[in-house]
Design an enzyme around this catalytic site. Structure first.
Site, PDB file in Angstrom:
ATOM      1  N   ARG A   1      32.352  76.283  54.673  1.00 34.80           N
ATOM      2  CA  ARG A   1      33.027  77.209  55.587  1.00 34.80           C
ATOM      3  C   ARG A   1      34.263  77.830  54.939  1.00 34.80           C
ATOM      4  O   ARG A   1      34.611  78.974  55.252  1.00 34.80           O
ATOM      5  CB  ARG A   1      33.412  76.487  56.868  1.00 34.80           C
ATOM      6  CG  ARG A   1      32.213  76.329  57.787  1.00 34.80           C
ATOM      7  CD  ARG A   1      32.564  75.580  59.037  1.00 34.80           C
ATOM      8  NE  ARG A   1      31.544  75.795  60.060  1.00 34.80           N
ATOM      9  CZ  ARG A   1      31.392  75.016  61.122  1.00 34.80           C
ATOM     10  NH1 ARG A   1      32.196  73.981  61.304  1.00 34.80           N
ATOM     11  NH2 ARG A   1      30.453  75.272  62.005  1.00 34.80           N
TER      12      ARG A   1
ATOM     13  N   LYS B   1      20.581  65.729  70.002  1.00 29.44           N
ATOM     14  CA  LYS B   1      20.421  65.797  71.456  1.00 29.44           C
ATOM     15  C   LYS B   1      19.647  67.011  71.923  1.00 29.44           C
ATOM     16  O   LYS B   1      20.009  68.139  71.616  1.00 29.44           O
ATOM     17  CB  LYS B   1      21.808  65.840  72.097  1.00 29.44           C
ATOM     18  CG  LYS B   1      22.560  64.549  72.005  1.00 29.44           C
ATOM     19  CD  LYS B   1      23.762  64.665  72.896  1.00 29.44           C
ATOM     20  CE  LYS B   1      24.676  63.472  72.762  1.00 29.44           C
ATOM     21  NZ  LYS B   1      26.026  63.838  73.194  1.00 29.44           N
TER      22      LYS B   1
ATOM     23  N   GLY C   1      26.007  73.295  61.748  1.00 25.37           N
ATOM     24  CA  GLY C   1      26.884  72.700  60.750  1.00 25.37           C
ATOM     25  C   GLY C   1      26.208  71.588  59.970  1.00 25.37           C
ATOM     26  O   GLY C   1      26.273  71.535  58.742  1.00 25.37           O
TER      27      GLY C   1
ATOM     28  N   GLY D   1      26.892  76.043  67.123  1.00 26.16           N
ATOM     29  CA  GLY D   1      26.985  76.359  68.549  1.00 26.16           C
ATOM     30  C   GLY D   1      27.006  77.857  68.796  1.00 26.16           C
ATOM     31  O   GLY D   1      26.346  78.361  69.706  1.00 26.16           O
TER      32      GLY D   1
HETATM   33  P1  ADP Z   1      23.463  70.936  63.716  1.00 22.01           P
HETATM   34  O1  ADP Z   1      24.907  70.594  63.486  1.00 22.01           O
HETATM   35  O2  ADP Z   1      22.785  71.413  62.467  1.00 22.01           O
HETATM   36  O3  ADP Z   1      23.280  71.855  64.894  1.00 22.01           O
HETATM   37  P2  ADP Z   1      23.039  68.607  65.341  1.00 22.01           P
HETATM   38  O4  ADP Z   1      24.509  68.414  65.451  1.00 22.01           O
HETATM   39  O5  ADP Z   1      22.283  69.045  66.528  1.00 22.01           O
HETATM   40  O6  ADP Z   1      22.699  69.571  64.105  1.00 22.01           O
HETATM   41  O7  ADP Z   1      22.368  67.227  64.913  1.00 22.01           O
HETATM   42  C1  ADP Z   1      22.725  66.574  63.724  1.00 22.01           C
HETATM   43  C2  ADP Z   1      22.622  65.095  63.852  1.00 22.01           C
HETATM   44  O8  ADP Z   1      21.354  64.692  64.353  1.00 22.01           O
HETATM   45  C3  ADP Z   1      22.769  64.419  62.513  1.00 22.01           C
HETATM   46  O9  ADP Z   1      23.984  63.705  62.497  1.00 22.01           O
HETATM   47  C4  ADP Z   1      21.566  63.497  62.407  1.00 22.01           C
HETATM   48  O10 ADP Z   1      21.863  62.226  61.896  1.00 22.01           O
HETATM   49  C5  ADP Z   1      21.117  63.408  63.846  1.00 22.01           C
HETATM   50  N1  ADP Z   1      19.694  63.030  63.953  1.00 22.01           N
HETATM   51  C6  ADP Z   1      18.630  63.687  63.471  1.00 22.01           C
HETATM   52  N2  ADP Z   1      17.496  62.996  63.680  1.00 22.01           N
HETATM   53  C7  ADP Z   1      17.847  61.869  64.317  1.00 22.01           C
HETATM   54  C8  ADP Z   1      17.113  60.730  64.805  1.00 22.01           C
HETATM   55  N3  ADP Z   1      15.800  60.655  64.667  1.00 22.01           N
HETATM   56  N4  ADP Z   1      17.815  59.752  65.400  1.00 22.01           N
HETATM   57  C9  ADP Z   1      19.152  59.849  65.544  1.00 22.01           C
HETATM   58  N5  ADP Z   1      19.893  60.882  65.115  1.00 22.01           N
HETATM   59  C10 ADP Z   1      19.253  61.879  64.501  1.00 22.01           C
HETATM   60 MG    MG Z   2      26.217  69.226  64.532  1.00 20.38          MG
END
Ligand code: ADP
Ligand code: MG
Length: 395
Positions: free
Chosen positions: A34, A199, A352, A376
């Site tokens: 970033r 989530k 991120g 987001g």
């Molecule tokens: P981004 O920041 O790219 O939008 P998110 O914040 O939605 O992504 O999700 C990222 C997190 O999801 C990571 O920290 C990763 O460890 C977690 N994650 C991915 N798959 C799993 C899983 N099967 N069980 C628990 N956590 C998970």
């Molecule tokens: Mg994230």
């Protein structure tokens, strides 16, 4: 949106809202993506003789001064990347900030301390937020919004300051919005979206909107288990949002009705615990043992997902396929990233953690058409929401 070319910046104090919200380990920056993305706009302004005052947030200090969220390490790294000194103010709108802002010469750059040390920045109370915005605006004569990762926030530095100063959008925001337009206005088909991450509740809005736009929706990561459970499968100790099951059942029905191909994991790495060195085995996604949790997609799923991306013309990917922070469970995320790189498509990575995963895995960033700096923000744009920071720059 006006661009910075339309502003006469020479010799004038320009407040630049950047997104410098980088992951830190102590005071070591573990991913400076970033900061690097913010360099072109700051350089362009400084080269034109602007007196550049950069402001940004880091983490969630919730309106209080917290040394572990200081932007000091970021100031140092920004200076290195700019190839010019960055003067660092030890407060946001206090004596230090005012003194440094007033003392800048043409072409010099300063960074203010973490915006979120001030309760006014994120306040839901309009008067409190506007009062803080007023103090920020007093530091400068012009405003440039370039913190794409924060444009979905109705925060003082994002939303209220541009109402008080002549303003323009920086190059990063312009570039990000162009990409998002391409994803929403007549995307080339087949259009595939890959969603993962922890989530499902974070992504409900975007799923609802995308079901009307995409040809394929590929779901992995932690959120996939709520989909599997919604189909009646045992998911053991895997991440499961029980309160979202009904909503997810609705999505499954809606995808079916609209002819959207919904692609879910067929196998997973089922681990004994949530740990770097946990024991694990590959199991069918429909037969996860009750004492295990899925921490990554399995080998068959990697192949399945890659196949669904191979002939796509547009791909948007948000959210890791597994707990990529643990090396043993990064393989699924790597496979999806490599499938995007291999595809002859317009490929966009949003989020991120997804962007950090690409860099952590040592994959070439130029293998993707675009890596968004805003998770987001890009999701809310794709949901069809009005983003306060973009609306403020348009007025
Ligand atoms: P981004 O920041 O790219 O939008 P998110 O914040 O939605 O992504 O999700 C990222 C997190 O999801 C990571 O920290 C990763 O460890 C977690 N994650 C991915 N798959 C799993 C899983 N099967 N069980 C628990 N956590 C998970
Ligand atoms: Mg994230």
């Amino acid at each position: 949106m006006r661009t910075i070319d339309s502003l006469d910046v020479t010799g004038r104090r320009v407040l630049v809202r950047a997104d410098l919200n980088v992951p830190l380990d102590g005071d070591v920056i573990t991913d400076d993506g970033r900061i690097r993305a913010s360099v072109p706009t700051i350089t362009a302004l400084a080269d034109r003789g602007a007196r550049v005052i950069v402001c940004a947030h880091l983490g969630r200090p919730k309106g209080k001064v917290a040394p572990e969220f200081s932007l000091a390490p970021v100031a140092a790294r920004l200076g290195e990347l700019l190839g010019r000194p960055v003067r660092f103010a030890s407060d946001v709108v206090g004596d230090s900030a005012r003194e440094i802002a007033q003392g800048l010469a043409d072409g010099e750059v300063a960074l203010l301390e973490n915006l979120r040390f001030e309760p006014g920045e994120e306040s839901k109370d309009d008067a409190e937020r506007e009062a803080f915005a007023g103090r920020l605006a007093e530091l400068a004569e012009l405003y440039v919004g370039d913190g794409f990762g924060a444009v979905h926030r109705k925060h003082a530095s994002v939303y209220d300051v541009p109402k008080r100063l002549p303003h323009a959008a920086g190059g990063l925001i312009v570039a990000e919005v162009e990409v998002l337009k391409r994803l929403t206005e007549e995307p080339a088909r087949p259009y595939a979206v890959v969603l993962g991450g922890a989530k499902v509740s974070d992504k409900l809005g975007v799923i609802a909107n995308l079901l009307g736009k995409v040809d394929r929706l590929v779901v992995g990561g932690g959120m996939a288990y709520t989909f599997l459970a919604a189909q009646g499968h045992e998911v053991g100790n895997s991440l499961l949002q029980k309160d979202q099951l009904d909503q997810v059942r609705g999505f499954i029905a809606e995808a079916d009705k609209r002819g959207v191909e919904l692609v879910l994991p067929v196998d997973v790495l089922a681990a004994t615990e949530f740990a770097e060195d946990a024991e694990y085995e590959v199991v069918e996604a429909t037969a996860i043992p009750s004492d295990r949790e899925g921490l990554d997609i399995g080998p068959k799923t990697r192949e399945l997902f890659a196949g669904k991306l191979a002939d796509a013309a547009t791909v948007f990917w948000n959210g890791p396929m597994g707990v990529f922070e643990f090396d043993a469970f990064a393989g699924g995320t790597r496979a999806v990233a490599e499938a995007l790189i291999a595809a002859d498509a317009f490929t966009v990575v949003g989020g991120g953690d997804s962007a950090a995963a690409v860099r952590k895995l040592g994959l070439p960033e130029d293998g993707f058409s675009h890596i968004s700096t805003g998770g987001g923000a890009s999701l809310e744009y794709l949901e069809g929401k009005t983003l306060p920071g973009l609306a403020a720059l348009k007025d």
